[in-house]
Design an enzyme around this catalytic site. Structure first.
Site, PDB file in Angstrom:
ATOM      1  N   HIS A  80      17.903 -39.868  -4.752  1.00 42.24           N
ATOM      2  CA  HIS A  80      19.033 -39.873  -5.681  1.00 42.24           C
ATOM      3  C   HIS A  80      20.205 -39.019  -5.181  1.00 42.24           C
ATOM      4  O   HIS A  80      21.291 -39.099  -5.739  1.00 42.24           O
ATOM      5  CB  HIS A  80      18.593 -39.434  -7.083  1.00 42.24           C
ATOM      6  CG  HIS A  80      18.192 -38.002  -7.214  1.00 42.24           C
ATOM      7  ND1 HIS A  80      16.905 -37.599  -7.422  1.00 42.24           N
ATOM      8  CD2 HIS A  80      18.924 -36.865  -7.192  1.00 42.24           C
ATOM      9  CE1 HIS A  80      16.852 -36.289  -7.526  1.00 42.24           C
ATOM     10  NE2 HIS A  80      18.076 -35.818  -7.390  1.00 42.24           N
ATOM     11  N   ASP A 101      11.368 -41.364  -4.665  1.00 38.76           N
ATOM     12  CA  ASP A 101      12.565 -40.529  -4.697  1.00 38.76           C
ATOM     13  C   ASP A 101      12.713 -39.722  -3.404  1.00 38.76           C
ATOM     14  O   ASP A 101      13.047 -38.529  -3.424  1.00 38.76           O
ATOM     15  CB  ASP A 101      12.574 -39.597  -5.913  1.00 38.76           C
ATOM     16  CG  ASP A 101      13.955 -39.016  -6.184  1.00 38.76           C
ATOM     17  OD1 ASP A 101      14.940 -39.583  -5.675  1.00 38.76           O
ATOM     18  OD2 ASP A 101      14.045 -37.985  -6.877  1.00 38.76           O
ATOM     19  N   SER A 110      18.159 -30.016  -5.659  1.00 37.55           N
ATOM     20  CA  SER A 110      17.536 -31.318  -5.463  1.00 37.55           C
ATOM     21  C   SER A 110      17.416 -31.651  -3.976  1.00 37.55           C
ATOM     22  O   SER A 110      18.411 -31.647  -3.245  1.00 37.55           O
ATOM     23  CB  SER A 110      18.385 -32.387  -6.160  1.00 37.55           C
ATOM     24  OG  SER A 110      17.761 -33.641  -6.087  1.00 37.55           O
TER      25      SER A 110
END
Length: 363
Positions: free
Chosen positions: A163, A193, A305
């Site tokens: 993402h 992911d 992230s």
């Protein structure tokens, strides 16, 4: 007249008179330690009772040198053992007397020394692993996302979250030394992911060491390194709070997810994810994936992230992928920062997927 011989008196043995007090006796204290009241071995620590008259010194034969040496060895050994017991964690070198009065080392007493290195500390882990963590800025027609990544090879293979780079037209990577590099997507796996990117013209980078997430236990100490809010190389620490948490995240870059920005998903506004049937940090959209994550209370914030969750041996055990920011769930777009609920993709998931990512994955 008969001669009469006078009988000669028999000579009696001579016994010295009994002294007016009992001879000095040794006082036994602890095993291996003897204290003589006076004139005994060592010549210290004793006295004659005040009421007793002084005793006439009696010459005593000098003990043989080898006997004195043996007694000295016994006393010194007892003292050395006592010192080792008191010293605890230190290694004590014990010496012995030889017959000629010299000393010789007999060996070291086993113990646990305090390590002078920083291995196993947060500072040591940060120093060792920080050069392997990068900041990633990905731009697309719908906006810009910022995240982190982990260097896998010295020539610039980097793993991050899908993402972070999904839909990106340009990717800029900044390494810990402040240098910027352009990167291209090698492969992506939205279901996990994960994404693999490659720096252009890079060499001599420090690759991270991948650990074994199957050995992670609840309560293990961990360190997180990433670039929250664009603050490159931020280090936080905590423990593993739980294992196998089923977390649901968006597969794509979040376009149309209603984060109140009018642009694409920006990790600085929180990671939209679902857990236990509830949505956090915004709507994950219709395209989503679920995986079992490592939960940690190490402080994670938007921008972590794709960064690393690390054990105290400096090994990567997870790729940070989601966090709970309570201020984002109301759709206002603001975040309240970490509240100790962060999630990471286990590194064994990455290792099993690495060949697929290198071959292009789902890109």
């Amino acid at each position: 007249m008969t001669d009469h011989t006078q009988p000669q008196p028999q000579q009696q043995p001579y016994y010295p008179p009994r002294p007016p007090y009992d001879p000095a006796r040794p006082i036994i204290t602890e095993p291996g330690t003897t204290i003589w009241p006076s004139g005994g071995h060592g010549g210290h620590g004793g006295h004659v009772p005040p009421s007793a008259p002084p005793a006439a010194p009696a010459p005593a034969p000098a003990p043989a040198p080898h006997r004195r040496a043996r007694r000295g060895v016994g006393l010194l050994a007892a003292v050395a053992i006592a010192a080792a017991a008191v010293g605890g964690g230190t290694a004590t070198l014990v010496e012995r007397w030889t017959a000629d009065g010299t000393t010789a080392a007999s060996g070291a007493v086993s113990g646990t020394n305090v390590s002078a290195s920083s291995k196993g500390t947060v500072a040591g882990v940060a120093q060792a692993v920080s050069p392997s963590i990068v900041e990633i800025s990905a731009s697309s027609a719908s906006g810009r996302s910022t995240g982190s990544g982990v260097i896998l090879t010295s020539d610039g293979e980097i793993v991050t979250n899908n993402h972070v780079v999904s839909g990106a037209s340009t990717i800029t990577v900044r390494t810990s030394d402040g240098k910027s590099h352009q990167a291209k997507i090698v492969g992506t796996d939205p279901d996990k992911d994960l994404a693999l990117i490659k720096l252009e013209g890079a060499s001599g980078l420090k690759a991270a060491t991948l650990g074994d997430s199957s050995k992670v236990r609840v309560g293990d100490a961990v360190v997180a390194i990433g670039s929250p809010e664009g603050l490159t190389g931020t280090v936080t620490s905590g423990i593993v709070s739980a294992l196998d948490r089923e977390v649901t995240v968006a597969k794509d870059d979040g376009q149309g997810q209603g984060q109140g920005q009018g642009q694409g998903y920006d990790p600085r506004e929180g990671w939209p994810f679902e857990f236990g049937g509830q949505r956090f940090n915004g709507d994950t959209g219709s395209s989503k994936t679920t995986y079992k994550a490592i939960q940690t209370d190490a402080s994670l914030n938007p921008g972590n992230s794709g960064g690393a969750l690390i054990n105290m041996n400096g090994e990567i055990i997870g790729i940070n992928s989601a966090m709970y920011a309570p201020g984002s769930s109301n759709g206002s777009g603001s975040t309240a920062g970490s509240v100790g609920l962060g999630f990471a993709i286990p590194v064994n998931t990455l290792k099993a997927d690495l060949d697929g990512l290198r071959s292009g994955g789902d890109r």
